[in-house]
Design a protein around this motif. Structure first.
Motif, PDB file in Angstrom:
ATOM      1  N   GLU A   5     -34.143  19.630 -18.999  1.00  0.00           N
ATOM      2  CA  GLU A   5     -33.566  20.659 -18.124  1.00  0.00           C
ATOM      3  C   GLU A   5     -32.102  20.849 -18.482  1.00  0.00           C
ATOM      4  OE1 GLU A   5     -34.007  19.958 -13.982  1.00  0.00           O
ATOM      5  OE2 GLU A   5     -33.048  21.834 -13.398  1.00  0.00           O
ATOM      6  N   GLU A   6     -31.750  22.076 -18.872  1.00  0.00           N
ATOM      7  CA  GLU A   6     -30.376  22.409 -19.211  1.00  0.00           C
ATOM      8  C   GLU A   6     -29.616  22.884 -17.963  1.00  0.00           C
ATOM      9  OE1 GLU A   6     -33.001  23.942 -22.661  1.00  0.00           O
ATOM     10  OE2 GLU A   6     -33.033  23.892 -20.475  1.00  0.00           O
ATOM     11  N   SER A   7     -28.313  22.667 -17.977  1.00  0.00           N
ATOM     12  CA  SER A   7     -27.443  23.168 -16.916  1.00  0.00           C
ATOM     13  C   SER A   7     -26.035  23.298 -17.462  1.00  0.00           C
ATOM     14  CB  SER A   7     -27.463  22.228 -15.712  1.00  0.00           C
ATOM     15  OG  SER A   7     -26.972  20.952 -16.071  1.00  0.00           O
ATOM     16  N   GLY A   8     -25.172  23.942 -16.676  1.00  0.00           N
ATOM     17  CA  GLY A   8     -23.769  24.043 -17.042  1.00  0.00           C
ATOM     18  C   GLY A   8     -23.335  25.376 -17.600  1.00  0.00           C
ATOM     19  N   GLY A   9     -24.269  26.294 -17.778  1.00  0.00           N
ATOM     20  CA  GLY A   9     -23.902  27.605 -18.283  1.00  0.00           C
ATOM     21  C   GLY A   9     -23.083  28.381 -17.272  1.00  0.00           C
ATOM     22  N   GLY A  10     -22.524  29.497 -17.736  1.00  0.00           N
ATOM     23  CA  GLY A  10     -21.731  30.329 -16.843  1.00  0.00           C
ATOM     24  C   GLY A  10     -20.998  31.410 -17.590  1.00  0.00           C
ATOM     25  N   LEU A  11     -20.028  32.001 -16.884  1.00  0.00           N
ATOM     26  CA  LEU A  11     -19.222  33.084 -17.415  1.00  0.00           C
ATOM     27  C   LEU A  11     -17.828  32.530 -17.741  1.00  0.00           C
ATOM     28  CD1 LEU A  11     -19.096  36.211 -17.833  1.00  0.00           C
ATOM     29  CD2 LEU A  11     -18.235  36.337 -15.478  1.00  0.00           C
ATOM     30  N   LEU A  20     -22.260  22.008 -21.491  1.00  0.00           N
ATOM     31  CA  LEU A  20     -23.658  22.081 -21.101  1.00  0.00           C
ATOM     32  C   LEU A  20     -24.267  20.687 -21.069  1.00  0.00           C
ATOM     33  CD1 LEU A  20     -24.878  25.120 -23.249  1.00  0.00           C
ATOM     34  CD2 LEU A  20     -23.675  25.106 -21.046  1.00  0.00           C
ATOM     35  N   SER A  21     -25.251  20.525 -20.200  1.00  0.00           N
ATOM     36  CA  SER A  21     -25.986  19.265 -20.111  1.00  0.00           C
ATOM     37  C   SER A  21     -27.465  19.517 -20.352  1.00  0.00           C
ATOM     38  CB  SER A  21     -25.804  18.627 -18.735  1.00  0.00           C
ATOM     39  OG  SER A  21     -24.457  18.322 -18.483  1.00  0.00           O
ATOM     40  N   CYS A  22     -28.096  18.547 -20.953  1.00  0.00           N
ATOM     41  CA  CYS A  22     -29.546  18.562 -21.156  1.00  0.00           C
ATOM     42  C   CYS A  22     -30.053  17.235 -20.601  1.00  0.00           C
ATOM     43  CB  CYS A  22     -29.872  18.719 -22.627  1.00  0.00           C
ATOM     44  SG  CYS A  22     -31.624  18.516 -23.041  1.00  0.00           S
ATOM     45  N   ALA A  23     -30.635  17.290 -19.423  1.00  0.00           N
ATOM     46  CA  ALA A  23     -31.111  16.083 -18.749  1.00  0.00           C
ATOM     47  C   ALA A  23     -32.595  15.892 -19.011  1.00  0.00           C
ATOM     48  CB  ALA A  23     -30.854  16.180 -17.252  1.00  0.00           C
ATOM     49  N   ALA A  24     -32.969  14.661 -19.315  1.00  0.00           N
ATOM     50  CA  ALA A  24     -34.353  14.362 -19.654  1.00  0.00           C
ATOM     51  C   ALA A  24     -34.992  13.479 -18.599  1.00  0.00           C
ATOM     52  CB  ALA A  24     -34.408  13.670 -21.004  1.00  0.00           C
ATOM     53  N   SER A  25     -36.269  13.668 -18.425  1.00  0.00           N
ATOM     54  CA  SER A  25     -37.056  12.797 -17.560  1.00  0.00           C
ATOM     55  C   SER A  25     -38.362  12.497 -18.266  1.00  0.00           C
ATOM     56  CB  SER A  25     -37.321  13.455 -16.208  1.00  0.00           C
ATOM     57  OG  SER A  25     -38.033  14.664 -16.380  1.00  0.00           O
ATOM     58  N   GLY A  26     -38.955  11.391 -17.914  1.00  0.00           N
ATOM     59  CA  GLY A  26     -40.210  11.045 -18.557  1.00  0.00           C
ATOM     60  C   GLY A  26     -40.044   9.813 -19.425  1.00  0.00           C
ATOM     61  N   ARG A  27     -40.406   9.940 -20.651  1.00  0.00           N
ATOM     62  CA  ARG A  27     -40.395   8.785 -21.540  1.00  0.00           C
ATOM     63  C   ARG A  27     -38.980   8.390 -21.940  1.00  0.00           C
ATOM     64  NH1 ARG A  27     -44.999   8.857 -25.975  1.00  0.00           N
ATOM     65  NH2 ARG A  27     -44.263   6.713 -26.009  1.00  0.00           N
ATOM     66  N   THR A  28     -38.842   7.270 -22.588  1.00  0.00           N
ATOM     67  CA  THR A  28     -37.562   6.697 -22.964  1.00  0.00           C
ATOM     68  C   THR A  28     -36.768   7.671 -23.833  1.00  0.00           C
ATOM     69  OG1 THR A  28     -38.571   4.515 -22.949  1.00  0.00           O
ATOM     70  CG2 THR A  28     -36.420   4.734 -24.003  1.00  0.00           C
ATOM     71  N   PHE A  29     -35.637   8.092 -23.321  1.00  0.00           N
ATOM     72  CA  PHE A  29     -34.846   9.120 -23.985  1.00  0.00           C
ATOM     73  C   PHE A  29     -34.274   8.642 -25.312  1.00  0.00           C
ATOM     74  CE2 PHE A  29     -33.159  13.128 -24.143  1.00  0.00           C
ATOM     75  CZ  PHE A  29     -31.788  13.194 -24.189  1.00  0.00           C
ATOM     76  N   SER A  30     -34.052   7.348 -25.420  1.00  0.00           N
ATOM     77  CA  SER A  30     -33.494   6.816 -26.664  1.00  0.00           C
ATOM     78  C   SER A  30     -34.458   6.945 -27.836  1.00  0.00           C
ATOM     79  CB  SER A  30     -33.100   5.343 -26.472  1.00  0.00           C
ATOM     80  OG  SER A  30     -34.220   4.589 -26.087  1.00  0.00           O
ATOM     81  N   SER A  31     -35.695   7.299 -27.575  1.00  0.00           N
ATOM     82  CA  SER A  31     -36.690   7.487 -28.631  1.00  0.00           C
ATOM     83  C   SER A  31     -36.662   8.886 -29.224  1.00  0.00           C
ATOM     84  CB  SER A  31     -38.094   7.221 -28.086  1.00  0.00           C
ATOM     85  OG  SER A  31     -38.213   5.903 -27.602  1.00  0.00           O
ATOM     86  N   TYR A  32     -35.763   9.735 -28.715  1.00  0.00           N
ATOM     87  CA  TYR A  32     -35.770  11.134 -29.108  1.00  0.00           C
ATOM     88  C   TYR A  32     -34.446  11.562 -29.736  1.00  0.00           C
ATOM     89  CZ  TYR A  32     -40.018  11.724 -26.371  1.00  0.00           C
ATOM     90  OH  TYR A  32     -41.289  11.630 -25.889  1.00  0.00           O
TER      91      TYR A  32
END
Length: 123
Positions: A5-11, A20-32
Motif C-alpha cells: 500500500e502506497e501513501s504520501g502523494g500530494g500536490l 512516499l511510503s510503500c507499506a507491506a503486510s503478509g509475508r516477511t518483507f526482508s525476503s523481497y
C-alpha cells in the motif's frame, strides 16, 4: 504473498519534495526486493528505482538519479521514496512492486503491486 500500500502523494510546487511510503503486510518483507514505478496520463508505466532485499543497494532511472532516494526499513516493513527537486514531468501515479528476485522487480514479469499514490508537481 505480500500486500503493498502506497501513501504520501500530494500536490507540490516544482523544486519541492515529497516522501512516499510503500507499506507491506503478509509475508516477511526482508525476503523481497522492492521497486518504484510511475505512470503519467496517456503514458506507459515506467521504472523509477529499486532496492535489493536488504535495502543496502539501490538502482535508479537516469531521469531521477541524484534527485530521488529509496530506503528500505525491514523492521517496519516499509520502503520509502524520497523525492527532491521535483519537476512537473514527475507528475504521475506512483506504484511500488515487490518480488523475491531483484531482476524481476526491475524487468518483470510483475505480479505484486500496490494501488498507487498520485503525485502532482506544478510550476
Amino acid at each position: 504473498q505480500v500486500q503493498l500500500e502506497e501513501s504520501g502523494g500530494g500536490l507540490v510546487q516544482a523544486g519541492g519534495s515529497l516522501k512516499l511510503s510503500c507499506a507491506a503486510s503478509g509475508r516477511t518483507f526482508s525476503s523481497y526486493a522492492v521497486g518504484w514505478f510511475r505512470q503519467a496520463p496517456g503514458k506507459d508505466r515506467e521504472f523509477v528505482g529499486a532496492t535489493i532485499k536488504s535495502g543496502s543497494s539501490t538502482y535508479y532511472a537516469d531521469s531521477v538519479e541524484g534527485r530521488f532516494t529509496i530506503s528500505k526499513d525491514n523492521a517496519k516493513s516499509t520502503v520509502y521514496l524520497q523525492m527532491n527537486s521535483l519537476k512537473p514531468e514527475d507528475t504521475a501515479v506512483y506504484y511500488c512492486n515487490a518480488d523475491g528476485v531483484f531482476n524481476t522487480v526491475v524487468s518483470g514479469p510483475y505480479s505484486i503491486w500496490g494501488q498507487g499514490t498520485q503525485v502532482t508537481v506544478y510550476s
